[in-house]
Design a protein around this motif. Structure first.
Motif, mmCIF file in Angstrom:
data_model
loop_
_atom_site.group_PDB
_atom_site.id
_atom_site.type_symbol
_atom_site.label_atom_id
_atom_site.label_comp_id
_atom_site.label_asym_id
_atom_site.label_seq_id
_atom_site.Cartn_x
_atom_site.Cartn_y
_atom_site.Cartn_z
ATOM 1 N N SER A 4 0.570 4.397 -0.217
ATOM 2 C CA SER A 4 0.191 5.583 0.556
ATOM 3 C C SER A 4 0.460 5.410 2.043
ATOM 4 O O SER A 4 0.437 6.387 2.791
ATOM 5 N N GLN A 5 0.736 4.165 2.466
ATOM 6 C CA GLN A 5 0.999 3.921 3.878
ATOM 7 C C GLN A 5 2.491 3.741 4.162
ATOM 8 O O GLN A 5 2.880 3.351 5.261
ATOM 9 N N LEU A 6 3.321 4.039 3.157
ATOM 10 C CA LEU A 6 4.772 4.014 3.345
ATOM 11 C C LEU A 6 5.288 5.452 3.265
ATOM 12 O O LEU A 6 4.581 6.363 3.666
ATOM 13 N N VAL B 51 0.870 -1.183 0.000
ATOM 14 C CA VAL B 51 0.000 0.000 0.000
ATOM 15 C C VAL B 51 0.911 1.238 0.000
ATOM 16 O O VAL B 51 1.346 1.687 1.064
#
Length: 295
Positions: free
Chosen positions: A255-257, A253
């Protein structure tokens, strides 16, 4: 009579477990081939055969699947004879001839190069791997190979992920399928879903004539070996953990890194037409006006 029955039951149980293992590995290889479209109609697949358990298992499973595959493809086993002292050069030709598998042996003295260039006590795998890859890629390009199959398995992929994480500050591993840096070759790893322990058991059951790697196999100080021991401990203490981590590699994902090249964080919630200050502006600019209550 009583001594025969237990042995018969034990033999039947072992045969049943061996059949289940073979079926599981075939299914995992077939699933990987389908998931990543590794093999297509008319492919000439070069199976890189080192003489170790992984590459023997890879070839054996591909031969089994080829007999009933929905597409027609060729398998050519290729070994690089690196001229290591004591290397039993007859083993692979004898085995492949007996199996009726087309094969080719590349003879190139990479052993002398590696031992001359790498200081004593240092790990040799990096240079050895580059030289080996270069020789195999050249042969593939000269002989119309469309797929290069390597014997890396799930645990190799996980070990590479943690090596890059701990020592390379990057989130990357070994993809099940890739295009080589020069763009000329497609490399596939059909054992990507297979556990090393299953492969080791399969190799024992099939009694493959294993050739040990005396050049680098004894280098216990390698970081890869340390990572391997860590994964084995996790597998023993927390069953399923390694499988969960492997599944995570296919469930990214962005956008979550924090990789700005994968996700446009700057545009997230930004006002239209608002100027963006650079680092210098934030570190050296004048402080913004604030009200008495600090808002």
């Amino acid at each position: 009579m009583s001594s025969v029955l237990p042995d018969s039951r034990a033999d039947r149980k072992r045969a049943h477990e061996a059949a289940r293992l073979a079926k599981r590995l075939r299914h995992q290889v077939g699933q990987a081939i389908v998931d990543f479209q590794m093999v297509e109609e008319g492919d000439r697949v070069m199976v890189c055969l080192s003489g170790g358990k992984d590459s023997y298992t890879l070839l054996d499973l591909l031969l089994s699947l080829k007999a009933r595959a929905p597409v027609r493809f060729e398998l050519i086993a290729v070994n690089l004879d690196q001229k290591q002292p004591g290397f039993p050069a007859h083993v692979l030709p004898d085995y492949l001839t007996a199996r009726g598998v087309p094969f080719h042996i590349i003879e190139q003295d990479t052993y002398s190069t590696v031992t001359r260039v790498v200081p004593q006590g240092k790990t040799m795998c990096s240079l050895c791997s580059r030289l080996r890859r270069g020789a195999l890629y050249r042969w593939a390009a000269e002989n119309g190979i469309t797929r290069i199959a390597l014997g890396h398995h799930r645990d190799d992929i996980l070990a590479t992920f943690f090596l890059n994480l701990f020592h390379g500050a990057s989130l990357k591993a070994m993809p099940p399928k890739l295009r080589s840096d020069d763009g000329r070759h497609v490399v596939i790893r059909p054992l990507a879903y297979c556990r090393e322990s299953d492969i080791a058991e399969y190799a024992r059951e099939r009694a493959f004539p294993i050739i040990p790697c005396n050049l680098c196999g004894s280098q216990e100080n390698m970081q890869r070996k340390a990572i391997g021991r860590m994964l084995q401990e996790w597998d023993a203490q927390h069953p399923g953990r390694c499988e969960t981590i492997f599944r995570a590699l296919g469930n990214v994902v962005p956008s979550q890194l924090a990789d700005r090249n994968l996700f446009d964080f700057a545009a997230l919630g930004a006002g239209e037409g608002v100027a963006r200050a650079d680092l210098h502006g934030w570190l050296a600019g004048e402080p913004a006006d604030v009200t008495d209550n600090g808002v």
